[in-house]
Design a protein around this motif. Structure first.
Motif, PDB file in Angstrom:
ATOM      1  N   ALA A 231       0.838  -1.206   0.000  1.00 41.22           N
ATOM      2  CA  ALA A 231       0.000   0.000   0.000  1.00 41.22           C
ATOM      3  C   ALA A 231       0.871   1.254   0.000  1.00 41.22           C
ATOM      4  O   ALA A 231       0.580   2.231  -0.710  1.00 41.22           O
ATOM      5  N   VAL A 232       1.959   1.229   0.780  1.00 41.05           N
ATOM      6  CA  VAL A 232       2.869   2.375   0.816  1.00 41.05           C
ATOM      7  C   VAL A 232       3.563   2.551  -0.535  1.00 41.05           C
ATOM      8  O   VAL A 232       3.726   3.671  -1.032  1.00 41.05           O
ATOM      9  N   LYS A 233       3.994   1.446  -1.150  1.00 45.71           N
ATOM     10  CA  LYS A 233       4.611   1.515  -2.478  1.00 45.71           C
ATOM     11  C   LYS A 233       3.650   2.154  -3.485  1.00 45.71           C
ATOM     12  O   LYS A 233       4.039   3.022  -4.269  1.00 45.71           O
ATOM     13  N   ALA A 234       2.394   1.679  -3.460  1.00 43.32           N
ATOM     14  CA  ALA A 234       1.395   2.204  -4.378  1.00 43.32           C
ATOM     15  C   ALA A 234       1.155   3.697  -4.153  1.00 43.32           C
ATOM     16  O   ALA A 234       1.137   4.493  -5.104  1.00 43.32           O
ATOM     17  N   LEU A 235       0.960   4.092  -2.893  1.00 48.94           N
ATOM     18  CA  LEU A 235       0.724   5.503  -2.566  1.00 48.94           C
ATOM     19  C   LEU A 235       1.921   6.368  -2.940  1.00 48.94           C
ATOM     20  O   LEU A 235       1.766   7.481  -3.463  1.00 48.94           O
ATOM     21  N   THR A 236       3.133   5.863  -2.693  1.00 47.68           N
ATOM     22  CA  THR A 236       4.345   6.640  -2.993  1.00 47.68           C
ATOM     23  C   THR A 236       4.473   6.878  -4.494  1.00 47.68           C
ATOM     24  O   THR A 236       4.811   7.984  -4.930  1.00 47.68           O
ATOM     25  N   TRP A 237       4.192   5.846  -5.287  1.00 47.35           N
ATOM     26  CA  TRP A 237       4.247   6.027  -6.743  1.00 47.35           C
ATOM     27  C   TRP A 237       3.120   6.930  -7.235  1.00 47.35           C
ATOM     28  O   TRP A 237       3.340   7.839  -8.041  1.00 47.35           O
ATOM     29  N   LEU A 238       1.896   6.693  -6.747  1.00 50.39           N
ATOM     30  CA  LEU A 238       0.753   7.488  -7.189  1.00 50.39           C
ATOM     31  C   LEU A 238       0.928   8.974  -6.863  1.00 50.39           C
ATOM     32  O   LEU A 238       0.491   9.844  -7.625  1.00 50.39           O
ATOM     33  N   ARG A 239       1.554   9.281  -5.736  1.00 52.52           N
ATOM     34  CA  ARG A 239       1.754  10.678  -5.335  1.00 52.52           C
ATOM     35  C   ARG A 239       3.079  11.255  -5.855  1.00 52.52           C
ATOM     36  O   ARG A 239       3.463  12.356  -5.492  1.00 52.52           O
ATOM     37  N   CYS A 240       3.790  10.471  -6.709  1.00 50.73           N
ATOM     38  CA  CYS A 240       5.044  10.929  -7.316  1.00 50.73           C
ATOM     39  C   CYS A 240       6.077  11.341  -6.267  1.00 50.73           C
ATOM     40  O   CYS A 240       6.694  12.411  -6.373  1.00 50.73           O
ATOM     41  N   LYS A 241       6.239  10.514  -5.258  1.00 56.42           N
ATOM     42  CA  LYS A 241       7.240  10.787  -4.225  1.00 56.42           C
ATOM     43  C   LYS A 241       8.447   9.866  -4.429  1.00 56.42           C
ATOM     44  O   LYS A 241       8.304   8.718  -4.863  1.00 56.42           O
ATOM     45  N   ASP A 242       9.644  10.380  -4.103  1.00 55.92           N
ATOM     46  CA  ASP A 242      10.847   9.559  -4.196  1.00 55.92           C
ATOM     47  C   ASP A 242      10.877   8.488  -3.117  1.00 55.92           C
ATOM     48  O   ASP A 242      11.432   7.407  -3.299  1.00 55.92           O
ATOM     49  N   SER A 243      10.297   8.801  -1.964  1.00 54.99           N
ATOM     50  CA  SER A 243      10.232   7.846  -0.858  1.00 54.99           C
ATOM     51  C   SER A 243       9.051   8.231   0.027  1.00 54.99           C
ATOM     52  O   SER A 243       8.561   9.363  -0.035  1.00 54.99           O
ATOM     53  N   PRO A 244       8.562   7.289   0.846  1.00 58.21           N
ATOM     54  CA  PRO A 244       7.421   7.613   1.717  1.00 58.21           C
ATOM     55  C   PRO A 244       7.748   8.767   2.659  1.00 58.21           C
ATOM     56  O   PRO A 244       8.816   8.810   3.255  1.00 58.21           O
ATOM     57  N   ASP A 245       6.850   9.718   2.770  1.00 56.30           N
ATOM     58  CA  ASP A 245       7.056  10.846   3.676  1.00 56.30           C
ATOM     59  C   ASP A 245       5.874  10.961   4.633  1.00 56.30           C
ATOM     60  O   ASP A 245       5.027  10.066   4.711  1.00 56.30           O
ATOM     61  N   THR A 246       5.802  12.086   5.329  1.00 59.81           N
ATOM     62  CA  THR A 246       4.742  12.269   6.329  1.00 59.81           C
ATOM     63  C   THR A 246       3.352  12.238   5.705  1.00 59.81           C
ATOM     64  O   THR A 246       2.412  11.687   6.287  1.00 59.81           O
ATOM     65  N   SER A 247       3.202  12.829   4.524  1.00 56.66           N
ATOM     66  CA  SER A 247       1.879  12.855   3.872  1.00 56.66           C
ATOM     67  C   SER A 247       1.426  11.447   3.497  1.00 56.66           C
ATOM     68  O   SER A 247       0.238  11.117   3.612  1.00 56.66           O
ATOM     69  N   ILE A 248       2.368  10.610   3.061  1.00 56.85           N
ATOM     70  CA  ILE A 248       2.037   9.217   2.742  1.00 56.85           C
ATOM     71  C   ILE A 248       1.638   8.485   4.014  1.00 56.85           C
ATOM     72  O   ILE A 248       0.673   7.716   4.032  1.00 56.85           O
ATOM     73  N   GLN A 249       2.381   8.738   5.088  1.00 56.47           N
ATOM     74  CA  GLN A 249       2.068   8.110   6.374  1.00 56.47           C
ATOM     75  C   GLN A 249       0.673   8.503   6.853  1.00 56.47           C
ATOM     76  O   GLN A 249      -0.108   7.652   7.308  1.00 56.47           O
ATOM     77  N   MET A 250       0.325   9.785   6.717  1.00 53.26           N
ATOM     78  CA  MET A 250      -0.994  10.255   7.158  1.00 53.26           C
ATOM     79  C   MET A 250      -2.097   9.619   6.321  1.00 53.26           C
ATOM     80  O   MET A 250      -3.150   9.241   6.848  1.00 53.26           O
ATOM     81  N   GLU A 251      -1.860   9.505   5.019  1.00 54.78           N
ATOM     82  CA  GLU A 251      -2.872   8.895   4.150  1.00 54.78           C
ATOM     83  C   GLU A 251      -3.038   7.422   4.481  1.00 54.78           C
ATOM     84  O   GLU A 251      -4.161   6.903   4.485  1.00 54.78           O
ATOM     85  N   LEU A 252      -1.933   6.745   4.757  1.00 47.86           N
ATOM     86  CA  LEU A 252      -2.006   5.334   5.140  1.00 47.86           C
ATOM     87  C   LEU A 252      -2.795   5.170   6.435  1.00 47.86           C
ATOM     88  O   LEU A 252      -3.645   4.276   6.551  1.00 47.86           O
ATOM     89  N   GLU A 253      -2.536   6.026   7.406  1.00 48.69           N
ATOM     90  CA  GLU A 253      -3.244   5.944   8.689  1.00 48.69           C
ATOM     91  C   GLU A 253      -4.741   6.209   8.509  1.00 48.69           C
ATOM     92  O   GLU A 253      -5.576   5.591   9.181  1.00 48.69           O
TER      93      GLU A 253
END
Length: 489
Positions: A231-253
């Motif tokens: 899920a983190v891999k998918a979100l990181t790619w979809l949001r065009c991030k180089d690596s998971p950050d705080t925004s990805i963490q918040m969305e995952l939560e």
């Protein structure tokens, strides 16, 4: 599954775990935070809608050919055979909506969409291999599965990969791709031979199936299955991030919280909706939206457009168009409406776009009904009025009713309910379509066609009142915010 347990290993090692999708972003063609990957994914999600549109559009030019003396079958098809071919997808769509919803929840949105492309490939392959009427019937029954996928799986998938700021625009693309597919069938139906058309159309689902294998599954589904790393891999790619950050963490939560709340409610889905006042309000909104989409007049108009154009051409030869040219004209109007919806939905919002298109559609239906009433009294009337009202209804259906009702339904339910509610409302809408196609013409000939169009007009105007009073604006709002407003209504 606590947030602290997830945060530390994913944020520290996120770059190493991007292997599944890193090949798409290593070149750094797009700036971090760009929405381009969501757009790419949404385009590929909507390609089966394009194939579904070609299945629907194929009927118009091919019916004329298959019923002519030059039929490639050797013998012209009868009116009864053609009628059943036209109506069967709407009947088979009823059980298919639940099949696609079940597959989406159990196997994932990605697998279900791949299944949809496989069905589209089968439809055209059957027609290539045989011209037996029962093969045509089976192929048209399978179209009901693609219809269900276009209205259940596609919108749900897009909602779950999109950020709030572009969720509505991307959600309208399903209707846009469907309209484009229909228009494409009209055009090649005028330019190519029978078998050439089939070979062109079978290529789209085959290519989509291969290309879509590299796309991520819905993050909501991955969280539901406990596949947090994916899920983190998918979100990181979809949001065009180089690596998971705080925004990805918040969305995952947020997704984990939504799933936890759904998981705690073990009641049967329909029982949960019936006993929860807020969920019941949301379900009524989804049901009214789906039914109003089907009783706005667009379905019978698309099927009897030739009759209206022929009536118009009696007084003005400039309106005399071949049946396929009429279909092309409607296809262009429908495509224009879909383009408008995807461009303005994030500016004016879902609620007011639906209000405006319902109002214009309702008024146009009343004007069209009045035109038929005047004509029955042998009063000379302007020939271009039915043409304008016809185009307005199709345009409004494509610009508001068709895409917005699906977008709204996807936005007012969590993962647990989203697929099942879309399936239920789509099933009811399909029954309405089937009955309209089967009984519209006999009833119109018996009691008068103007009664039918007055009915469509009144339904649209009543929908306007309902939407203004009962529908909360869902643009850029979370599920919690939407439900808070529903509780106050």
């Amino acid at each position: 599954m606590g947030s602290e347990h997830v945060r530390i290993p994913l944020l520290n090692n996120g770059r190493k775990r991007m292997c599944l999708y890193s090949s798409m972003s290593e070149g750094k063609l797009f700036t971090p935070g760009s929405k381009i990957n969501q757009i790419i994914c949404a385009v590929l999600i909507c390609l089966p809608n394009f194939s579904y549109g070609t299945c629907i559009g194929w009927m118009s030019p091919m019916t004329l050919l298959l019923q002519s003396k030059n039929s490639p079958k050797g013998v012209p098809l009868t009116d009864l055979e053609v009628s059943w071919m036209a109506a069967l997808p709407y009947l088979s769509c009823v059980p298919a909506t639940y099949l696609m919803a079940y597959m989406g929840d159990r196997l994932g949105r990605k697998s279900t969409l791949l299944f949809m492309s496989a069905i589209c490939f089968t439809i055209w392959t059957l027609k290539i291999c045989s011209m037996n009427i029962w093969v045509f019937i089976i192929a048209r029954i399978l179209v009901g599965i693609t219809m269900a996928g276009a209205c259940v799986t596609g919108p749900t998938y897009i909602k779950e990969i999109s950020e709030d700021s572009i969720r509505g625009a991307l959600g309208c693309w399903g209707a846009l791709f469907t309209a484009t597919g229909s228009l494409f069938s009209y055009i090649i139906g005028d330019l190519l031979g029978y078998h050439q058309i089939l070979y062109v159309l079978v290529a789209f689902p085959m290519i989509h199936f291969i290309v879509f294998l590299i796309m991520p599954d819905s993050p909501s589904y991955l969280v539901k299955e406990g596949k947090l790393k994916e899920a983190v891999k998918a979100l990181t790619w979809l949001r065009c991030k180089d690596s998971p950050d705080t925004s990805i963490q918040m969305e995952l939560e947020r997704l984990m919280k939504e799933h936890k709340e759904d998981d705690e409610n073990k009641q049967f889905m329909l029982k949960s909706i019936a006993t929860d006042r807020t969920l019941f309000k949301a379900f009524l909104i989804a049901l009214v939206a789906a039914v109003s989409r089907e009783v706005c007049g667009a379905v019978p108009i698309q099927n009897f457009a030739g009759d209206i154009f022929n009536l118009a051409s009696e007084d003005n030869s400039s309106f005399a168009l071949s049946p396929n040219k009429q279909a092309m004209m409607l296809g262009v109007v429908q495509l224009g409406g879909s383009l408008l919806a995807s461009n303005v939905v994030e500016k004016c919002g879902r609620k007011w776009l639906m209000v405006i298109t319902c109002l214009v559609s309702g008024l146009s239906m009343c004007v069209l009904a009045s035109w038929f009433l005047i004509r029955d009294y042998n009063i000379i009337s302007t020939a271009w009025i039915p043409v304008i009202t016809l185009c307005l209804c199709i345009f409004c259906d494509a610009a508001g009713l068709m895409p917005i009702t699906i977008v709204i339904t996807g936005e007012i339910f969590s993962f647990k309910y989203r697929g099942s509610v879309l399936a239920t409302t789509m099933a009811i809408a399909s029954v309405a379509d089937f009955l309209q196609l089967l009984f519209f013409k006999p009833l119109a000939n018996t009691i008068g066609v103007f009664y039918a169009f007055y009915f469509f007009g009144v339904m649209c105007l009543l929908t306007v009142v309902y939407v203004i009073i009962k529908l909360p604006e869902t643009k850029n709002r979370s599920l919690e915010e939407i439900y808070e407003e529903l509780k106050r209504m």
